[in-house]
Design an enzyme around this catalytic site. Sequence first.
Site, PDB file in Angstrom:
ATOM      1  N   GLU A  67       0.813  -1.223   0.000  1.00  0.00           N
ATOM      2  CA  GLU A  67       0.000   0.000   0.000  1.00  0.00           C
ATOM      3  C   GLU A  67       0.847   1.275   0.000  1.00  0.00           C
ATOM      4  O   GLU A  67       0.573   2.222  -0.730  1.00  0.00           O
ATOM      5  CB  GLU A  67      -0.946   0.010   1.204  1.00  0.00           C
ATOM      6  CG  GLU A  67      -2.154  -0.905   1.056  1.00  0.00           C
ATOM      7  CD  GLU A  67      -1.850  -2.352   1.409  1.00  0.00           C
ATOM      8  OE1 GLU A  67      -0.698  -2.642   1.790  1.00  0.00           O
ATOM      9  OE2 GLU A  67      -2.754  -3.188   1.288  1.00  0.00           O
ATOM     10  N   HIS A 136     -10.870  -4.993  10.255  1.00  0.00           N
ATOM     11  CA  HIS A 136     -11.390  -4.752   8.902  1.00  0.00           C
ATOM     12  C   HIS A 136     -12.682  -3.955   8.917  1.00  0.00           C
ATOM     13  O   HIS A 136     -13.482  -4.046   7.990  1.00  0.00           O
ATOM     14  CB  HIS A 136     -11.634  -6.081   8.182  1.00  0.00           C
ATOM     15  CG  HIS A 136     -10.390  -6.782   7.758  1.00  0.00           C
ATOM     16  ND1 HIS A 136      -9.596  -7.457   8.633  1.00  0.00           N
ATOM     17  CD2 HIS A 136      -9.787  -6.895   6.543  1.00  0.00           C
ATOM     18  CE1 HIS A 136      -8.560  -7.987   7.983  1.00  0.00           C
ATOM     19  NE2 HIS A 136      -8.651  -7.649   6.722  1.00  0.00           N
TER      20      HIS A 136
END
Lengths: 331, 361
Positions: A67, A136
């Site tokens: 990322e 998450h």
Amino acid sequence: MSAAAEMVAEVTYRDACRMALRDALVRDTRVFLMGEDVGHYGGCYAVSKGLLEEFGPERIRDTPLSESGFTGIGIGAAMNGMRPIVEIMTVNFALLALDQIVNNAATIRHMSGGQFGVPLVIRMATGAGRQLAAQHSHSLEGWFAHVPGLKVLAPATIEDARGMLWTAIEDPDPVLIFEHVMLYNSGGPLAAGAGAVPIDKAAIRRAGQNVSLITYGGSLPKALKAAEELAGQGIEAEVVDLRTLRPLDDETICASVAKTRRAVIVDEGWCSGSLAAEISARIMEKVFWSLDAPVARVCSAEVPIPYPEHLEQAALPQVPAIVAAAKGVVG
Amino acid sequence: MAKSAPRAKSTTPPKTKSQAKPPGKALKSKTAAKVPAPTAVATSDRILRYYRDMLLIRRFEERVGQMYGMGLIGGFCHLYIGQEAVVVGLQAALGPEDQVITGYRDHGHMLAIGMEPKRVMAELTGRRDGYSKGKGGSMHMFSRAERFFGGHGIVGAPVPLGTGLAFAQRYQAGRGVTVCYFGDGASNQGQVYESFNMAELWKLPIIYVIENNQYAMGTSVKRASATVDLYRRGESFAIPGRQVDGMDVLAVRAAADEAVEWCRSGKGPMILEMKTYRYRGHSMSDPAKYRSREEVNKVRTEHDPIDQVRNRLLEGKLADEARLKAIDNEIREIVIAAAEFAQESPEPDVAELWTDVLEAI
């Protein structure tokens, strides 16, 4: 409005996001989409399905799980004449790219005395509701909305999912788009000619005069449902969809509160240091003397989001809590 | 090791792999000034140019140090003294389509590129005529015209940016190459390896230049790195690496030529580890007590990049004392003028606080 624009089709939020991406890729060859599983897999939430076949691997670029690296590459490419769309699978993983977003994307125009901009769009899913547990399920868009040099969007409707991306792509500065995971399957009519929409204005989604429900993203459907229930009890709630989290549209927020004299802010982020806190402070600063009751907030419980469905739902803003908060301020 | 080392790859040009002569204690050979091969291709004009450009950086930085001491420059300020051969040798190999990005020790890079000393100095004093209108300071200067992309303060973070510059170059199908500088400290940052992976995966035209000046602030490479041959850090991605005597501008130039050719021909990235040394502390606030005076003096007396070239010029009768003196004088004038300009340039208006945050607010 042309005949074509009047034709409507039933689409999902996911379809609208895909239409927006496709539109951007067709319009501008400098645009490319980069991220994890955006190509062969078709996107973690199936948003980019079919785009690889249409635009090829140079423009629909599958990346390794890096990322920080690929967000930085997007920023560098934007500095060098491209119009990248970086997809970070979810906001949870965007924490790995915080350095690139906050230290680089947001600062380079300023640090370079205006010589280099970063015309980059970063899309990511946000929010809880799918039993994905504590790592998450974050709603951290408020963190990004804290940072000068960024624009932060939260499309909550089909029209905005379709229309905000193109306006964001044309923007000379970095724009972050947060798509709530619980919205992807939502459906609705979309005009065939639907296109770009402004990204600097909040919208009144339902008019009312007794209380303002101020919200955005995945909480908008909940606020609308609460407004419906309140109407059944004789309370007319006005629902303000922020749409843009930075810069906030103070004018629309304050005009609504000045009219209804009461405000409930619904924000899936945690209460402490949240967008809800910021909006509350602005209401105090600008329309305090119009208020008939203290500003109320409905936010997520200040705990890591749990896995069991009933606990997860208990942690998130829900319609009954919004209704109760509204009745509380209406008195 | 032999199997995986990129040096052993048949696609890897083998010529310059053993030029490295690490300075400092590790440097046993005193033959750095006698490296023969690259000299042959360097004309006297070219060497004089290197001498001039390195001297400009040296004298400029000395003046920066003085001005910092006088309170005319604030904040963090990292001097490039000792490392001049790296940027001068690299820059000499680049063309008008190539681009540069680096970290916070950036004054030397800008001067080597050809950015105006007076505007660099005016940025250091935080004035209106600085490259970033005074808003960036020592660590953050840019020049669109000279294709210099900064000037970055977070260690390792410009490496993905540089990789993105190269990504755009490849996407746009030009012949440009990106030179991305970072230090031995940055070479332990995770973002660097994410970038290496994607750069090789997508064959991006980027030269990763590791300026190994042996200390990440106060931590020596040996105390921070499990393996100290940083040119090998790309091996698991199959990126070829070279270790280069970064105190010898001709060795740097030869390695740069090879790397530029490698990248331009579409073979992907290359890593150049420049063994170099900074004479001053990490920044102006660092007394550098983590190393001995003897260590510093040894490099200064035996491997100084400017002395090496000066000796080469005089011994090879490529220039006489008068010629070098004229260059010294020219540089002195430039630095004096830059310092004056930087103190005379007006401060930015307070209204500038609100500009350049977004293009339009």
